[in-house]
Design a protein around this motif. Structure first.
Motif: not given
Length: 524
Positions: A323-328, A346-348, A363-364
């Motif tokens: 499980m990975n946390l993503t955000w923008r 932050k994405d996959v 991370l971009s």
């Protein structure tokens, strides 16, 4: 564009002795072809530019009497090109007629000439602002309206031009108090119509409906505008649900099926959205999958600034169902004739089985800007930095000027894209990670709407070079992307889309690739 009512003194066709001539009598008697032939013969025989200009103007006046503004504009433009000595009121009147014929560039040129001669002529400057707004030059239109208002605070025409320009620019919250200021003095159709549109665009459907009920059109253009307002009120929805599917494949035997559903709620200057996406990906080694669930929002501030944020979770079937946390986080602002945007994300990566199995996250941070340099020429630029979870990073630069060849249906644009991308190293992570990647790309895009059908098509091609794993590559590439859609009802829209090519940055993995998909959206 609507024909805003101009003070009556400007619309009266000025009588002159020449209009009593035989060609003018023929024209008014309905023998237009004979009259025009006679005028053309007389113009051809005239030796002085002033005489030719007067004849063109007289013929233009006759066309204007019959509301034939396209023909009148031809004559007025010819007259103004031949002689700049017409009285100011006549020059303005001719420019107004030219603008009504949608000859906006010609009208702006004529009005700028008047303003250059008479900077304090608020009538010319107000219609210059109005015509600029019709052409889409909202910042320039607002600047001209502000110059009038500096000299004549509370000028109704200048206030209305500025309010409309702000609304067409997307700043309806700033336009609302201007419409209300005008209506506090006295009521009129065009102002109340603008107020209703602004209320609708800021989410106040109830007040927009109430104002639409008050409107009583007197002219054909007002009837058309009221019909459009009522249609937009009827079609205004707060909620959209959409479903999509895409099939992807490339020359390295990667295949992916991507399913998605999304929901968006809009209310005035803010919106909330949520989506679920499922990826089934496979290659020669095996199959895997990924699921991403996210939600976010966007808020428009002061009519010209925007901020947004979102958060989500991604589950990767990489042996342990991580499980990975993503955000923008994102922000944007209207600047001059364009805008600037910032993003942090932050994405996959889920495009291929290798990327899912390697659990590549990144991370971009990026910045981009666009400016409309002229009515047809636009410049876009962007830069981003990305940091990957496998101890790699990249700098990415894009510069893309474009030029609109034709506006309307279809709208045709052409342009050039320069791209530079450089990674620290090749990490074997499963994504395309070149050193000193450079590409030069030419493209043509066609955007066409016909009744319920809409089409977008973009062929492109160019040259690319890069280093990767010790090898240098120089290559010619080409590709195509497009969308074909259909509006089944006012609420339901469907489309098919596709893309294929051998551009190395067209897909994350960097191979020859194709994708084809479909999307349905329902609003309520």
């Amino acid at each position: 564009m609507t024909k805003t009512i101009i003070p009556a003194v400007m619309l009266v066709v000025m009588p002159c002795a020449a209009l009593a001539s035989a060609p003018a009598d023929l024209f008014r008697g309905g023998k237009i072809d004979e009259a025009v032939t006679a005028y053309r013969a007389t113009i051809g025989q005239a030796s002085a530019a002033r005489e030719k200009a007067m004849l063109h103007k007289e013929l233009g006046d006759l066309y204007a009497e019959k509301d034939q503004y396209a023909e009148a504009a031809d004559e007025y433009v010819a007259a103004l090109a031949l002689d700049h000595g017409f009285p100011t009121t006549e020059r303005i009147r001719m420019a107004v007629a030219v603008s009504w014929a949608n000859r906006l560039d010609d009208a702006i040129f004529a009005l700028r000439a008047v303003v250059a001669d008479e900077p304090d002529n608020t009538t010319a400057r107000t219609h210059l602002a109005r015509t600029l707004s019709w052409r889409g030059d909202q910042p320039d239109a607002i600047a001209e309206a502000d110059r009038v208002l500096a000299a004549r605070p509370g000028d109704r025409d200048a206030l209305l031009v500025k309010a409309n320009a702000l609304r067409w620019q997307g700043n309806s919250s700033q336009a609302l108090p201007l419409y209300q200021q005008i209506l506090a003095g006295s009521d009129d159709f065009d102002t109340r119509l603008g107020l209703a549109f602004a209320q609708l665009q800021t989410g106040n459907k109830q007040e927009a409906t109430a104002n639409a009920a008050i409107l009583k059109p007197r002219f054909p253009y007002q009837e058309r505008d009221l019909k459009r307002l009522r249609e937009e009120i009827e079609n205004t929805t707060a909620n959209t649900v959409e479903a999509s599917y895409t099939r992807y494949g490339d020359s390295d035997d990667n295949k992916a099926d991507r399913f998605g559903v999304a929901y968006t709620h809009r209310q005035g200057d803010w919106s909330l959205s949520g989506s679920y996406r499922h990826f089934t990906v496979n290659d020669t080694v095996g199959d895997t999958y990924a699921d991403i669930l996210d939600a976010g929002g966007y808020l428009r501030l002061a009519g010209r600034y925007g901020v947004g944020a979102g958060i989500g979770v991604a589950r990767l079937d990489s042996g342990s169902s991580d499980m990975n946390l993503t955000w923008r986080l994102n922000a944007d602002a209207d600047v001059a004739r364009g805008g600037v945007s910032l993003s942090l994300r932050k994405d996959v990566l889920t495009d291929t089985a290798s990327l899912v199995e390697n659990r590549i996250r990144y991370l971009s941070a990026g910045i981009s800007a666009s400016q409309r340099i002229t009515q047809r020429f636009t410049l876009f630029g962007g830069y981003s930095w990305r940091d990957y979870s496998d101890d790699n990073s990249a700098h990415d630069l894009l510069i893309a000027p474009s030029y609109t060849l034709y506006t309307g249906d279809p709208t045709v644009r052409t342009g050039y894209r320069f791209r530079y991308l450089n990674f620290d190293r090749q990490s074997f992570g499963g994504y395309f990670d070149p050193n000193d990647f450079i590409s030069h790309q030419l493209f043509v895009s066609v955007d066409w709407q016909l009744d319920r059908i809409f089409l977008y098509a973009e062929p492109y091609g160019g040259f690319q070079s890069f280093d990767r794993y010790g090898d240098h590559t120089d290559d010619i590439f080409g590709g195509f992307s497009g969308t074909l859609g259909y509006r089944f009802t006012k609420r339901l829209t469907g489309e098919v889309n596709g893309e294929l090519g051998n551009y190395a940055l067209g897909a994350t993995s960097g191979f020859e690739y194709y994708s084809v998909g479909t999307r349905f959206a329902y609003s309520f």
